[in-house]
Design an enzyme around this catalytic site. Structure first.
Site, PDB file in Angstrom:
ATOM      1  N   GLU A 178      10.441  -1.594 -36.108  1.00  0.00           N
ATOM      2  CA  GLU A 178       9.383  -1.928 -37.074  1.00  0.00           C
ATOM      3  C   GLU A 178       9.814  -2.023 -38.536  1.00  0.00           C
ATOM      4  O   GLU A 178       9.478  -1.157 -39.353  1.00  0.00           O
ATOM      5  CB  GLU A 178       8.241  -0.905 -36.974  1.00  0.00           C
TER       6      GLU A 178
ATOM      7  N   GLU B 215       5.519  -0.044 -27.592  1.00  0.00           N
ATOM      8  CA  GLU B 215       4.549   0.980 -28.002  1.00  0.00           C
ATOM      9  C   GLU B 215       3.144   0.401 -27.851  1.00  0.00           C
ATOM     10  O   GLU B 215       2.920  -0.779 -28.118  1.00  0.00           O
ATOM     11  CB  GLU B 215       4.718   1.402 -29.476  1.00  0.00           C
TER      12      GLU B 215
HETATM   13  C1  BGP Z   1       4.461   3.123 -35.012  1.00  0.00           C
HETATM   14  C2  BGP Z   1       5.722   3.938 -35.037  1.00  0.00           C
HETATM   15  C3  BGP Z   1       5.651   5.221 -34.284  1.00  0.00           C
HETATM   16  C4  BGP Z   1       4.307   5.912 -34.307  1.00  0.00           C
HETATM   17  C5  BGP Z   1       3.152   4.950 -34.154  1.00  0.00           C
HETATM   18  C6  BGP Z   1       1.796   5.553 -34.419  1.00  0.00           C
HETATM   19  O1  BGP Z   1       4.357   2.392 -36.175  1.00  0.00           O
HETATM   20  O2  BGP Z   1       6.802   3.200 -34.533  1.00  0.00           O
HETATM   21  O3  BGP Z   1       6.713   6.026 -34.678  1.00  0.00           O
HETATM   22  O4  BGP Z   1       4.195   6.806 -35.319  1.00  0.00           O
HETATM   23  O5  BGP Z   1       3.270   3.820 -34.990  1.00  0.00           O
HETATM   24  O6  BGP Z   1       1.566   5.592 -35.787  1.00  0.00           O
HETATM   25  P1  BGP Z   1       0.828   6.774 -36.494  1.00  0.00           P
HETATM   26  O7  BGP Z   1       1.607   7.987 -36.126  1.00  0.00           O
HETATM   27  O8  BGP Z   1       0.869   6.447 -37.934  1.00  0.00           O
HETATM   28  O9  BGP Z   1      -0.543   6.777 -35.960  1.00  0.00           O
END
Ligand code: BGP
Length: 468
Positions: A164, A375
């Protein structure tokens, strides 16, 4: 006929800083997140990953839970400063051994490891020398990648270089909410360019080392829709696609930037500046696959007001969309509430169909590239009833998004795996431990004891029946 291919990988994901803890154990060097999260006011209630959920010491227990869940694959990241405390040079063998043991434990249970080389925890030593704004970090990244190929390439087939760019460059260099906390679009573009070059160099090294595997890149997949069909909002939406999607996917899938945007950036901001050889590196080292992280869609409108760069990190629903508070860039676009949308407590729109649409947009622009959903998940404060974590909302969310993946496969997309975020409850970068995503609950009042949630048993059944 079954929808999901026979060897489809039912997985789950995490990242080093968010689960491992052991931030200074056995020779690990500090990362930019270790430094940043210790500064007052940077994270939710001062939370940090010093201990996280102590996966570093409990990985065998966690892998046993993954096996019980029935995972076919596990996506995790390597902490660069755990292997190379100074970013390059001296190797910390204890760190190398940790990941080696993790990989072996996964393979013993028939779980395919998927490695992310960079999930944001840059060695602080490299940041001190300029971080991603310095071309020396490109050399250091290649050295680090080669070390990983050398030590793990005999056992690991699935690799991605970066996670990302939108987040770590966007938050790191534009909004300042992530380390190194800079707010300068020109510097952001240059740092981002160096990341693309570091990616290309790591892909070239992977192929030189003849690793028997595939290497890709992981990007945010965020679909955009205009608030209405007025020309200004439609144009704002196209711009959001250009900047948030094409700018970040084209260099790693087509080997070049979207040309009109490149000219616009170079003429207005003077960046990115290319070194001789950069164009060829990008062109010659495109990915074997793309990883897509999908959580939400955004509704886009033209922005005539000032830039506002705050996001909801409290879980107080509605705060991101109060008038005048919407995230947006002056004269470009802003993200507004979809009046018909369903939102999480963090104001992320739940829109499963966007996953199908996004996958099909990727296929349309980049052709038949293999895709992994690296994800996808629901961040929530899970209810506990009579001692059980009853995360029905998460089950609904995942079920609908798995259906959306199935729809894309039926429409001809080459989707090869699905990795919910996250395997276990972990540290959310800016939201602390209150924003939960996992199949496994971690009790911070009881020495980080692990507990299976309702979604754990649901996903276990789903994997058993291969998603049907
Ligand atoms: C993505 C990242 C993750 C994770 C997820 C959820 O952007 O790759 O590492 O954190 O988002 O985001 P958040 O924890 O801000 O809800």
């Amino acid at each position: 006929m079954a929808t999901f291919p026979k060897d489809f990988l039912w997985g789950a994901a995490t990242a080093a800083y968010q689960v491992e803890g052991a931030h200074d154990a056995e020779g690990k060097g500090p990362s930019i997140w270790d430094t940043f999260s210790h500064l007052p006011g940077t994270t939710y209630n001062g939370t940090n990953g010093d201990v996280a959920v102590d996966h570093y010491h409990r990985f065998r227990e966690d892998v046993a839970l993954m096996a019980e869940l029935g995972l076919k694959s596990y996506r995790f990241s390597i902490s660069w400063p755990r292997l190379l405390p100074e970013g390059r040079g001296t190797i910390n063998e204890a760190g190398v051994t940790f990941y080696s043991a993790l990989i072996d434990a996964l393979l013993e249970h028939g779980i395919e490891p998927m490695i992310t080389l960079y999930h944001w925890d840059l060695p602080q030593a490299l940041q001190d020398q300029g971080g991603w704004e310095s071309r020396q970090t490109i050399d250091a990244f290649e050295e680090y990648a080669r070390l990983c190929y050398e030590r793990y390439g005999d056992r690991v087939k699935l690799w991605s270089t970066f996670n990302e760019t939108l987040c770590f460059i966007g938050f790191g260099y534009i909004t300042g909410a992530h380390p190194p906390g800079i707010r300068d679009p020109a510097r952001a573009l240059q740092a981002c360019h160096h990341v693309f070059i570091a990616h290309a160099r790591a892909v070239a090294a992977f192929r030189q080392c003849a690793i028997a595997g595939k290497i890709g890149f992981v990007n945010v997949l965020q679909t955009h829709t205009p608030l209405d069909d007025t020309p200004a909002n439609v144009a704002a939406c196209q711009l959001a696609d250009g900047i948030f999607t094409h700018w970040l996917y084209d260099p790693v899938l087509r080997g070049e930037y979207p040309i009109e945007l490149l000219h616009l950036a170079q003429s207005s901001l003077g960046a990115p500046v290319f070194d001789p050889g950069d164009e060829a590196l990008l062109r010659d080292n495109v990915c074997d696959f793309i990883g897509l992280n999908y959580y939400k869609r955004e509704t886009v409108a033209a922005n005539h007001g000032e830039s506002r760069l705050q996001i909801n990190t409290t879980g107080q629903k509605g705060s991101a969309h109060q008038a005048g508070n919407e995230f947006g860039f002056k004269d470009l676009f802003k993200f507004v509430r979809n009046p018909n949308g369903v939102y999480t407590d963090w104001d992320w729109e739940i829109y499963p169909q966007g996953l199908t649409e996004g996958i099909m947009q990727i296929k349309e622009r980049y052709g038949d590239i293999p895709i992994y959903i690296t994800e996808n998940g629901l961040g929530a404060k899970d209810p506990i009833i009579d001692g059980e974590v009853v995360d029905d909302d998460r089950i609904d969310y995942l079920r609908q998004h798995i259906d959306a993946v199935a729809d894309a496969i039926v429409q001809g997309a080459d989707v090869r795996g699905y990795y919910p975020w996250s395997f276990i409850d972990l540290l959310s970068w800016l939201n602390g431990f209150q924003k939960q995503y996992g199949f496994v609950y971690v009790d911070h009042q009881r020495q980080l004891a692990r507990q299976r949630k309702k979604s754990f048993f649901w996903y276990q059944q789903l994997i058993r029946h291969h998603g049907e």
